[in-house]
Scaffold this active site. Structure first.
Site, PDB file in Angstrom:
ATOM      1  N   ASP A  74       0.900  -1.220   0.008  1.00 23.14           N
ATOM      2  CA  ASP A  74      -0.129   0.053  -0.036  1.00 23.14           C
ATOM      3  C   ASP A  74       0.973   1.088   0.189  1.00 23.14           C
ATOM      4  O   ASP A  74       2.038   1.279   0.409  1.00 23.14           O
ATOM      5  CB  ASP A  74      -0.920   0.003   1.285  1.00 23.14           C
ATOM      6  CG  ASP A  74      -0.346   0.062   2.529  1.00 23.14           C
ATOM      7  OD1 ASP A  74       0.723  -0.807   2.745  1.00 23.14           O
ATOM      8  OD2 ASP A  74      -0.604   0.735   3.385  1.00 23.14           O
ATOM      9  N   GLU A 145       0.194  -1.437   5.590  1.00 21.62           N
ATOM     10  CA  GLU A 145       1.507  -0.791   6.498  1.00 21.62           C
ATOM     11  C   GLU A 145       1.176   0.658   6.899  1.00 21.62           C
ATOM     12  O   GLU A 145       1.251   1.085   8.205  1.00 21.62           O
ATOM     13  CB  GLU A 145       2.658  -1.133   5.747  1.00 21.62           C
ATOM     14  CG  GLU A 145       3.688  -0.976   6.560  1.00 21.62           C
ATOM     15  CD  GLU A 145       4.424   0.535   6.689  1.00 21.62           C
ATOM     16  OE1 GLU A 145       5.247   0.783   7.412  1.00 21.62           O
ATOM     17  OE2 GLU A 145       3.701   1.255   5.719  1.00 21.62           O
TER      18      GLU A 145
HETATM   19 ZN   LIG Z   1       6.889   2.447   3.562  1.00 20.62          ZN
END
Ligand SMILES: [Zn+2]
Length: 394
Positions: A74, A145
């Protein structure tokens, strides 16, 4: 020189929109299919509504253990940012260095953070399959993340369930290819305060949610000053002690109404030597201490805490075999610390020796006109080629 096929792969990944708010399945399916073409099976683990997935694949099945190459799929969004190129364009063009020299760069959201790394790793899948190394290579790609390292927790749990016991992990966050062995943690919480409203001329019949919230905020400030004064320094970080910051505060509806509700959000950025859970326990204890007086006026009054994200700090070691391997393969004899959070602490806490090392600089990550220089990608490519040719790990 960076190989054209690796660059093309990086461009392909940058062109897939994987802003954390969106699905990442197009990218995951692309990688799954690419690996399937080499006869490699991928394990996918999904989020609750199956709109996002992690991917875990082993190159060199049958070898006793492996080294994880870890990346998040992401990216942060670009709303409101002033870009001069298309964030999804993946254009290659010259950019100017501080000294005036020019260098070729790959521009686009995620180019540095961290699709460049993922692409270079994937581009060497066949070489990892053919590798004489005594270890396998695991590709571990996560979702979410950037919004709190949520995906990788599922990935690590799945890895355990599958009986995979990796030797070590390399997280390819942008460190300009310098092995990083420590970063702070990021812990974010929301505190919702429920009071009792009343006309502001009748304060004794009310519980002022803003004022109660402010007492906890004030406590956070005291704790922050205490850390600044007394915490043993960890040299190497921009700020060599743990920090606390309140980022948002909302409450109240009118000047003449005692507010019933207030809400604030805060974060700890704790040193690897600190204990964020202990800091949070102190905050909660302070709030609980305020509750009896509030409940005397209104039994429903009180504090409610929500965890927004808990990304543990990371502390590797210069002596870990994975750190020494990263030093050899990157040609960087030293190590560094980084200011940003990564998934490294989660791998480390799962018992896997970990190092952070990847192409590009964090200075360009999350910024308008994010880029990674082709020279950095080429260094990462050299790293991967040498990794595939490594004959021992110790
Ligand atoms: Zn990163």
């Amino acid at each position: 020189m960076l190989s054209p096929s690796a660059l093309a792969l990086a461009q392909t990944l940058v062109r897939i929109n994987t802003v954390s708010a969106n699905s990442n399945l197009e990218l995951i399916h692309f990688v799954r299919d690419a690996l399937a073409g080499l006869g490699v099976r991928s394990r996918l683990t999904y989020n609750a509504d199956r709109s996002k997935a992690n991917l875990f694949a082993t190159l060199g099945e049958g070898k006793p253990a492996g080294i994880i190459l870890s990346g998040h799929t992401d990216t942060v969004p670009w709303d409101g940012q002033d870009w001069t190129v298309d964030p999804l364009g993946a254009t290659v063009q010259d950019g100017q260095l501080a000294g005036g020299d020019r260098e070729p760069r790959l521009y686009g959201r995620g180019s540095a953070d961290m699709k460049g790394f993922i692409a270079i790793a994937l581009a060497h899948a066949q070489q990892f399959l053919d590798s004489p190394a005594p270890f396998a290579i695991h590709l571990a790609l996560s979702y979410d993340e950037e919004v709190g390292c949520f995906g990788v927790k599922e990935l690590i749990a799945d890895m355990r369930d599958a009986g995979v016991r990796p030797l070590a992990c390399l997280v390819g966050e942008p460190t300009s290819m310098v092995p990083a062995i420590a970063h702070k943690g990021v812990y974010r919480y929301k505190c919702c305060v429920r009071g009792k409203e009343a006309h502001s001329s009748l304060t004794p019949q009310s519980v002022n949610a803003i004022e109660m919230a402010a007492r906890v905020v004030s406590r956070l400030r005291d704790m922050a000053e205490d850390l600044e004064r007394t915490e043993p320094r960890y040299e190497g970080f921009d700020v060599p002690f743990s920090t606390i910051s309140v980022g948002q505060f909302h409450g109240g509806i009118a000047d003449n109404v005692v507010p019933r509700d207030a809400e604030f959000r805060y974060e700890f950025r704790d040193l690897p030597t600190a204990d964020a859970a202990h800091l949070q326990a102190q905050v909660v204890a302070h709030a609980r201490g305020l509750e009896p007086a509030m409940k005397q006026v209104a039994p429903e009054a009180g504090f409610r805490f929500e965890t927004l994200c808990e990304v543990p700090s990371f502390l590797g070691s210069r002596d870990d075999a994975i750190t020494r391997l990263a030093q050899r393969l990157s040609g960087e004899p030293g190590t560094t610390l980084v200011a940003f959070g990564t998934e490294a602490g989660l791998f480390k806490n799962a018992g896997i020796p970990t190092v952070v090392c990847g192409p590009g600089s964090i200075l360009q990550a999350h910024q308008p006109d994010e880029y990674v220089s082709l020279a950095q990608l080429a260094r990462c490519e050299t790293f991967m080629k040498q990794l595939a040719a490594t004959r021992e790990f110790n």
